[in-house]
Design a protein around this motif. Structure first.
Motif, short mmCIF file in Angstrom:
data_model
loop_
_atom_site.label_atom_id
_atom_site.label_comp_id
_atom_site.label_asym_id
_atom_site.label_seq_id
_atom_site.Cartn_x
_atom_site.Cartn_y
_atom_site.Cartn_z
N LEU A 137 0.85 -1.20 0.00
CA LEU A 137 0.00 0.00 0.00
C LEU A 137 0.88 1.24 0.00
O LEU A 137 1.85 1.31 0.74
CB LEU A 137 -0.88 0.01 1.25
CG LEU A 137 -1.81 -1.18 1.43
CD1 LEU A 137 -2.46 -1.13 2.81
CD2 LEU A 137 -2.86 -1.21 0.33
N PHE A 188 7.12 -4.33 7.32
CA PHE A 188 6.78 -3.26 8.27
C PHE A 188 6.27 -3.92 9.56
O PHE A 188 5.10 -3.79 9.94
CB PHE A 188 5.74 -2.32 7.67
CG PHE A 188 6.26 -1.55 6.48
CD1 PHE A 188 7.39 -0.75 6.59
CD2 PHE A 188 5.64 -1.63 5.24
CE1 PHE A 188 7.89 -0.04 5.50
CE2 PHE A 188 6.12 -0.93 4.15
CZ PHE A 188 7.25 -0.13 4.28
N GLU A 227 6.60 -3.41 12.60
CA GLU A 227 6.12 -2.61 13.73
C GLU A 227 4.60 -2.63 13.84
O GLU A 227 4.05 -2.51 14.95
CB GLU A 227 6.58 -1.15 13.56
CG GLU A 227 5.99 -0.24 14.61
CD GLU A 227 6.45 1.18 14.47
OE1 GLU A 227 7.27 1.59 15.30
OE2 GLU A 227 6.02 1.88 13.53
N ASP A 228 3.93 -2.76 12.70
CA ASP A 228 2.47 -2.62 12.72
C ASP A 228 1.74 -3.82 13.31
O ASP A 228 0.58 -3.71 13.66
CB ASP A 228 1.96 -2.32 11.31
CG ASP A 228 2.39 -0.95 10.85
OD1 ASP A 228 2.39 -0.03 11.69
OD2 ASP A 228 2.76 -0.79 9.68
N GLY A 231 2.18 1.27 14.25
CA GLY A 231 2.67 2.60 13.85
C GLY A 231 1.94 3.73 14.55
O GLY A 231 2.42 4.86 14.57
N ARG A 266 -6.31 3.49 10.40
CA ARG A 266 -5.94 2.08 10.66
C ARG A 266 -6.31 1.61 12.08
O ARG A 266 -6.58 0.44 12.29
CB ARG A 266 -4.43 1.91 10.48
CG ARG A 266 -3.91 2.26 9.09
CD ARG A 266 -4.30 1.23 8.06
NE ARG A 266 -3.84 1.60 6.73
CZ ARG A 266 -2.65 1.29 6.24
NH1 ARG A 266 -1.79 0.62 6.97
NH2 ARG A 266 -2.32 1.66 5.02
N MET A 290 7.11 3.60 -0.09
CA MET A 290 6.00 2.72 0.30
C MET A 290 5.34 3.21 1.60
O MET A 290 4.72 2.45 2.34
CB MET A 290 6.50 1.28 0.47
CG MET A 290 7.15 0.70 -0.78
SD MET A 290 6.18 0.92 -2.31
CE MET A 290 4.69 0.03 -1.89
N GLY A 308 6.59 4.05 4.38
CA GLY A 308 7.16 3.56 5.63
C GLY A 308 8.32 4.43 6.10
O GLY A 308 8.86 5.24 5.34
N CYS A 342 8.96 1.77 11.42
CA CYS A 342 8.10 0.69 10.89
C CYS A 342 8.84 -0.61 10.67
O CYS A 342 8.25 -1.68 10.67
CB CYS A 342 7.50 1.05 9.53
SG CYS A 342 7.07 2.73 9.31
C1 CIR Z 1 1.10 0.60 4.76
O1 CIR Z 1 0.48 1.44 4.10
O2 CIR Z 1 0.57 -0.05 5.65
C2 CIR Z 1 2.56 0.35 4.43
N1 CIR Z 1 2.80 0.53 3.04
C3 CIR Z 1 3.42 1.28 5.24
C4 CIR Z 1 3.38 1.00 6.70
C5 CIR Z 1 4.27 1.87 7.48
N2 CIR Z 1 4.28 1.50 8.84
C6 CIR Z 1 4.43 2.33 9.85
O3 CIR Z 1 4.44 3.53 9.67
N3 CIR Z 1 4.48 1.81 11.06
#
Ligand code: CIR
Length: 253
Positions: free
Chosen positions: A18, A64, A66-67, A115, A131, A242, A244, A248
Motif C-alpha cells: 500500500l 513493516f 512494527e504494525d 505505527g 488504521r 511505500m 514507511g 516501521c
Molecule cells: C502501509 O500502508 O501499511 C505500508 N505501506 C506502510 C506501513 C508503514 N508502517 C508504519 O508507519 N508503522
C-alpha cells in the motif's frame, strides 16, 4: 534499554504494498535490500541482537513489522491491522514473539497498527487513525494499564500513523510535524517542530542513547544535533516510497 529487535526481509513484490507516495517514483527491490541490510547493521552496531525473519511473499508490506505487534517487557500484543490487505500479517509474527514474551491480542471489532503506538517512558500515546479505531486503542490501553502503564488516545488527522508525525527523541522531547505541534495531548513536552518540507524526518527512531534519522533532512538533523546524542543517518528512499519509515521496519524490546 532495548537489547533485541525483530525485522523481516522485504519480499520481491514489496513495491506492490500500500502506498500514497506514488509521486516519489517506483521502489527498487535491489536498493531496498541494500538499505534494509544497512538498517539491520545499524541496529546490530548499537548492540542489539536482531532476528531477521524470512521474506513473506504473500504480504508485500510484511517487512513493516512494527504494525503487527506492540512489545513491552511484560507482554507482546499481537495487533489487528486496520488495512484488510495487511490484516493476515498478524499471524506471521506470532512464533517470532512467542519465543520472548507472553502474548495478548487486539480483537475485532478493535483494529490497531503498531505505527500508531508511541511509548514514552511508561505512557502510551495511541493514535486513532484510518488504521486504528477507538476500540483497538482502548483494548491496547487496557492491556497495558494492567501492567502499570498509562495511556491517552490521540486523533491522527494527518499522515498515515501517529508516528508518521510524532516521535520521542529522549528526555522530555518530542519531534513533531507542524500539524501536531499544538495538540493538547502532548502539552508539557519540549517540542522540536520539523519544517514542512522535512516532515518525513519526524519519523526518527530512538534506540537507547542513539537517534537513527533519515538521510537528506539537514534542518531536522541540525535540531537533533542540539540534543547532544549519538546520531546515525540512514538512506530510507525506498521505504519512503511505500509510506514507511525507520520505526516501521522493526520491533524493539
Ligand atoms: C502501509 O500502508 O501499511 C505500508 N505501506 C506502510 C506501513 C508503514 N508502517 C508504519 O508507519 N508503522
Amino acid at each position: 534499554m532495548f537489547t533485541h529487535a525483530i525485522v523481516r526481509t522485504p519480499c520481491p513484490d514489496f513495491a506492490k504494498g500500500l502506498t500514497t507516495s506514488t509521486h516519489l517514483g517506483a521502489a527498487d527491490y535491489d536498493l531496498m535490500l541494500v538499505q534494509h541490510a544497512a538498517y539491520v547493521d545499524a541496529l546490530r552496531g548499537l548492540g542489539l541482537a536482531v532476528d531477521v525473519l524470512p521474506a513473506e511473499s504473500s504480504f508485500p508490506d510484511a517487512h513493516f513489522v512494527e504494525d503487527v505487534a506492540v512489545v513491552v517487557p511484560e507482554v507482546a500484543v499481537i495487533t489487528n491491522p486496520g488495512a484488510s490487505e495487511r490484516n493476515g500479517e498478524k499471524e506471521t509474527i506470532v512464533s517470532a514473539l512467542a519465543k520472548y514474551r507472553t502474548l495478548a491480542r487486539i480483537e475485532a471489532p478493535g483494529t490497531l497498527d503498531g505505527g500508531d503506538v508511541l511509548l514514552v517512558n511508561k505512557h502510551f500515546f495511541i493514535g486513532v487513525s484510518d488504521r486504528t479505531n477507538a476500540e483497538g486503542a482502548r483494548q491496547l490501553g487496557e492491556i497495558m494499564a494492567s501492567h502499570g502503564y498509562t495511556w491517552t488516545p490521540v486523533p491522527v488527522g494527518a499522515g498515515l500513523h501517529f508516528k508518521s508525525s510524532v516521535n520521542w527523541v529522549g528526555g522530555n522531547t518530542l519531534l513533531v510535524t507542524k500539524d501536531f505541534a499544538d495538540r493538547k495531548e502532548i502539552e508539557g513536552f519540549d517540542l522540536l517542530v520539523v519544517d514542512k518540507d522535512e516532515e518525513y524526518a519526524s519519523n526518527t527512531l530512538l534506540i537507547n542513547d542513539t537517534l537513527i534519522t533519515p538521510t537528506g533532512f539537514p534542518k531536522t538533523r541540525k535540531m537533533l544535533d542540539g540534543l547532544g546524542r549519538n546520531i546515525v543517518e540512514l538512506d530510507m528512499s525506498e521505504t519512503r516510497k511505500m509510506d514507511g519509515g525507520l520505526t516501521c521496519l522493526s520491533l524493539r524490546f
